[in-house]
Scaffold this active site. Structure first.
Site, short mmCIF file in Angstrom:
data_model
loop_
_atom_site.label_atom_id
_atom_site.label_comp_id
_atom_site.label_asym_id
_atom_site.label_seq_id
_atom_site.Cartn_x
_atom_site.Cartn_y
_atom_site.Cartn_z
N LYS A 58 0.93 -1.20 0.32
CA LYS A 58 -0.24 0.27 0.36
C LYS A 58 1.22 0.99 -0.16
O LYS A 58 0.89 1.98 0.71
CB LYS A 58 -0.88 0.03 1.33
CG LYS A 58 -1.68 1.28 1.10
CD LYS A 58 -3.58 0.64 -0.02
CE LYS A 58 -4.27 1.99 0.33
NZ LYS A 58 -5.44 1.93 -0.65
N ASP A 91 -5.52 -3.27 -2.00
CA ASP A 91 -6.96 -3.76 -1.94
C ASP A 91 -7.28 -3.51 -3.39
O ASP A 91 -8.99 -5.09 -3.64
CB ASP A 91 -7.48 -1.87 -2.14
CG ASP A 91 -6.96 -0.26 -2.37
OD1 ASP A 91 -5.83 -1.02 -2.31
OD2 ASP A 91 -7.64 0.52 -2.76
#
Ligand code: NAD
Length: 343
Positions: A178, A212
């Protein structure tokens, strides 16, 4: 195959732990697996028996044997003692958590899944650096948690993942991060993994995903993934998602590997909702035991155990409730033991 006996620590654990550990021991006995067990307590059972969720005697045993099979350990949510699982990983520096997920029952939502998730096990947001800041009369007005990722730790896990991929004939490693938001914390992991990937160019392909997007793509098109390497928290979450692709937590084994010790377990927890009812699916822990057999060089026994599980599920059609069947733990174990003995 050698006839050498392997001393190993056995932790029955909490909740459904003792039920699935018993089932797994029955399958290992049927195989003639060469483990000499030292049975120890941890988790809630450790608190009850020895006043400690991770008693010294349990740690000493694993220091001696360097090998353990562990049932799930209960951890209180919010307050209470720190996770014994996390402490075990730290005590024995079990930096790599290997969680393979393979379709064993055809006809489910997803066919032919074969993904290995390699999770960094010691760093990231699970280091436990957390505290509260009081404001006025509220002692816990603000909660603060810090993550720690190091270049050394990132390199170690990336090298493990690429090495694993190469040794197991895998084609690709996907680095999951991330780094767009947590630029330092997961940026160091991404950059270091990229560096490691260069050493494998031409042998193992490399891909990258933001966590995600990875979570979504695992649902839309999981077949694009082969080996995934990621940081601690993301690995914990994604491995449960991946377990869901192959029939749920009852089918997902895990290995915690360090330089000097290895602990094998199911990915799932102590399942308090079904504990003591005799209905738990023992396959995740049996598959963990198969990984343990591989680890000590008994690939042939591991193969027989996996074949026994496959036969019981798909030829005999014996399945526990989480797999849509009616069998209890004993009936499924009986079927696996019979297959293993005749296999
Ligand atoms: P869980 O994995 O125990 O249960 C989630 C759901 O999956 C429950 O409905 C449960 O019945 C079902 N399930 C899990 N394993 C199953 C099996 N073998 N057969 C059939 N159904 C199964 O997760 P949870 O409820 O969030 O956690 C319970 C406890 O376990 C907590 O104290 C948690 O900290 C602990 N935990 C331990 C480990 C570990 O020891 N490695 C891992 C995860 C959670």
């Amino acid at each position: 195959m050698t006839s050498q006996k392997h001393p190993a620590t056995l932790i029955p654990g909490d909740g459904i732990g003792p039920e699935i550990v018993d089932a797994t021991l029955r399958a290992l006995d049927a195989l003639g697996a060469p483990f000499e067990w030292e049975t120890c307590v941890a988790g809630m059972a450790g608190v009850k028996d020895a006043g400690d969720p991770l008693p010294r005697a349990t740690l000493d045993s694993i220091h001696r044997t360097q090998l353990a099979l562990k049932g799930p350990l209960e951890t209180p949510i919010g307050g209470g003692y720190r996770s014994s699982n996390v402490r075990l990983r730290q005590e024995f520096k079990l930096f790599a958590n290997v969680r393979p997920a393979k379709t064993l029952i055809p006809g489910g939502r997803y066919e032919n899944i074969d993904i290995v998730l390699v999770r960094e096990n010691l760093e990231g947001l699970y280091v436990g650096f957390e505290h509260y800041i009081p404001i006025g009369s509220d002692e816990q007005a603000v909660a603060i948690g810090s993550g720690v990722n190091t270049r050394v730790g990132s390199r170690r896990i990336a090298e493990f993942a690429y090495d694993y991929a190469e040794k197991h004939g895998r084609k690709k490693v996907t680095i999951v991060h991330k780094a767009n938001i947590m630029k330092a914390l997961t940026g160091i992991f991404l950059e270091t993994s990229r560096e490691v990937s260069k050493g494998y160019e031409g042998r193992v392909a490399t891909d990258e995903r933001i966590v995600d997007a990875c979570a979504m793509q695992l649902v839309l098109n999981p077949w694009q993934f082969d080996v995934i390497v990621t940081t601690n928290l993301f690995g914990d979450i994604l491995s449960d998602e991946i377990a869901g692709l192959v029939g749920g937590l009852g089918m997902a084994p895990g290995a915690n590997i360090g330089q000097h010790a290895a602990i094998f377990e199911a990915v799932h927890g102590s399942a308090p909702d079904i504990a003591g009812k005799g209905v738990a699916n023992p396959i995740a822990l049996m598959l963990a035991a198969a990984m343990m057999l591989d680890h000590v060089g008994h690939q042939e026994l591991a193969g027989r155990l996996r074949a026994g599980i496959d036969g019981a599920l798909n030829v005999d059609g014996v399945r526990t409730r989480d797999l849509g069947g009616k069998a209890d733990t004993k009936a499924l174990t009986d079927a696996i033991v019979a297959r293993v003995k005749n296999g």
